[in-house]
Design a protein around this motif. Structure first.
Motif, PDB file in Angstrom:
ATOM      1  N   TYR A 113      -5.917   8.763   0.736  1.00 55.10           N
ATOM      2  CA  TYR A 113      -6.531   7.756  -0.130  1.00 55.10           C
ATOM      3  C   TYR A 113      -7.286   8.424  -1.276  1.00 55.10           C
ATOM      4  N   ARG A 114      -8.000   9.484  -0.980  1.00 55.42           N
ATOM      5  CA  ARG A 114      -8.787  10.159  -2.011  1.00 55.42           C
ATOM      6  C   ARG A 114      -7.896  10.771  -3.084  1.00 55.42           C
ATOM      7  N   LYS A 115      -6.658  11.083  -2.734  1.00 53.69           N
ATOM      8  CA  LYS A 115      -5.734  11.656  -3.702  1.00 53.69           C
ATOM      9  C   LYS A 115      -4.857  10.596  -4.374  1.00 53.69           C
ATOM     10  N   LEU A 116      -5.056   9.337  -3.991  1.00 53.39           N
ATOM     11  CA  LEU A 116      -4.234   8.255  -4.516  1.00 53.39           C
ATOM     12  C   LEU A 116      -4.588   7.968  -5.971  1.00 53.39           C
ATOM     13  N   LEU A 170      -6.468   8.935  11.417  1.00 54.16           N
ATOM     14  CA  LEU A 170      -7.130   8.151  10.373  1.00 54.16           C
ATOM     15  C   LEU A 170      -7.689   9.066   9.279  1.00 54.16           C
ATOM     16  N   GLY A 171      -8.029  10.297   9.658  1.00 49.45           N
ATOM     17  CA  GLY A 171      -8.457  11.267   8.654  1.00 49.45           C
ATOM     18  C   GLY A 171      -7.373  11.532   7.620  1.00 49.45           C
ATOM     19  N   PHE A 172      -6.111  11.513   8.060  1.00 53.56           N
ATOM     20  CA  PHE A 172      -5.002  11.642   7.115  1.00 53.56           C
ATOM     21  C   PHE A 172      -5.019  10.506   6.107  1.00 53.56           C
ATOM     22  N   GLY A 212       0.804  -1.215   0.000  1.00 54.23           N
ATOM     23  CA  GLY A 212       0.000   0.000   0.000  1.00 54.23           C
ATOM     24  C   GLY A 212       0.833   1.259   0.000  1.00 54.23           C
ATOM     25  N   ALA A 213       0.206   2.348  -0.436  1.00 49.42           N
ATOM     26  CA  ALA A 213       0.869   3.644  -0.456  1.00 49.42           C
ATOM     27  C   ALA A 213       1.206   4.078   0.964  1.00 49.42           C
ATOM     28  N   TYR A 214       2.428   4.522   1.163  1.00 50.70           N
ATOM     29  CA  TYR A 214       2.912   4.907   2.487  1.00 50.70           C
ATOM     30  C   TYR A 214       2.016   5.955   3.128  1.00 50.70           C
ATOM     31  N   THR A 215       1.582   6.947   2.330  1.00 54.71           N
ATOM     32  CA  THR A 215       0.793   8.053   2.870  1.00 54.71           C
ATOM     33  C   THR A 215      -0.579   7.605   3.367  1.00 54.71           C
ATOM     34  N   VAL A 216      -1.046   6.448   2.903  1.00 53.57           N
ATOM     35  CA  VAL A 216      -2.352   5.934   3.332  1.00 53.57           C
ATOM     36  C   VAL A 216      -2.198   4.963   4.501  1.00 53.57           C
TER      37      VAL A 216
END
Length: 300
Positions: free
Chosen positions: A149-152, A142-144, A97-101
């Motif tokens: 995720y929305r920008k993924l 979790l909001g982060f 998974g993407a690190y930022t998510v």
């Protein structure tokens, strides 16, 4: 120093010092994460850090601090099992998974489970206001994950298993936080625990990445070695601070304050790495900070 630590443990002064240590750990943890980013494989970067951790902690463990009591060796063995399991779960998470998510999911799960575990292991009790602070902080973290995720744009197809592993990794964060807090209280000299913790914990990653390290170009060795040295010094402050905080005060409060590292990580990304923050991320950072403040001062 050991006598002073024992004197302030469980006192209001100790609580204040523990809070400062936990916030220091949060800042250093954010810097530690940033040092693992860049042109090198993050696991190779972590291996370089751990090599320096071994080099620095070995003489301290052998010649400076008192030798561990016999009953500490099984405790160290348990510590190794938990930390290696954590690192393996973390690797499975970041590979999928993407690190930022997934990173916010790991960090959001950790403090919530730690607070529950601390209640069971150390009989720590928190009032409704403090639980509200925990909920606000976890919601912000979790909001982060939701925001990122929305920008993924890529990697959504493997994200669901990655999130499963992220939850498992978060549980291991809680496990090692609780276990290490218990372990450092089992020895007369906490610095003995810290020295041997760093020495033993540093062994796994260099062995795990040995083949990757061997394939590195020679031109990468000096910059990677320098990054590793800086990272090792940061790791001593980061992990040493949080473990000392859990020695002298409540484990749950220290764990919650440490997770303000998500805020510091965003600030490091903005100030050092040139990442954009924006109003939504600013609002989420404010939410995390508010949760930490409510948790910290809710019982006063």
């Amino acid at each position: 120093m050991v006598d002073l630590i024992n004197q302030i443990s469980g006192t209001p002064e100790g609580a204040r010092i523990a809070s400062l240590l936990a916030l220091t750990a949060a800042l250093m943890h954010a810097i530690f994460g940033a040092l693992q980013k860049g042109r090198h494989d993050p696991w190779v970067s972590r291996a370089a850090i751990d090599i320096w951790v071994i080099v620095i902690s070995l003489p301290v463990a052998l010649f400076v601090v008192p030798w561990p009591e016999p009953h500490m060796w099984p405790i160290f063995a348990g510590m190794l099992v938990i930390h290696i399991s954590y690192k393996m779960a973390q690797a499975m998470t970041y590979q999928r998974g993407a690190y930022t998510v997934v990173y916010p999911v790991v960090r959001g799960t950790g403090p919530l489970v730690t607070v529950i575990a601390a209640g069971i292991v150390f009989q720590e009790r928190y009032n409704l206001t403090q639980w509200m602070g925990v909920a606000i902080l976890v919601s912000g973290i979790l909001g982060f994950a939701v925001y990122n995720y929305r920008k993924l744009e890529v990697g959504r197809e493997t994200l669901m298993p990655a999130l499963g592993w992220a939850l498992i990794t978060g549980v291991f964060v809680a496990a090692y936080t609780t276990y290490d807090a218990w372990g450092i209280r089992q020895t007369a000299d906490p610095f003995t625990f810290l020295a041997w913790f760093f020495l033993l914990d540093g062994i796994f990653m260099p062995l795990w990445t040995m083949r990757r390290l061997a394939r590195l170009p020679r031109t990468d060795l000096v910059p990677l070695g320098l990054r590793g040295l800086i990272g090792a010094l940061v790791a001593f402050v980061s992990f040493g601070s949080i473990m000392m905080a859990t020695r002298i005060d409540e484990v749950g409060r220290a764990a919650v304050l440490r997770e303000t590292s998500t805020v510091f990580a965003a600030l490091v990304g903005w100030l050092v790495l040139g990442e954009k923050v924006g109003p939504r991320r600013t609002a989420l950072m404010a939410l995390i900070a508010a949760g930490a403040i409510i948790m910290e001062f809710g019982a006063r």
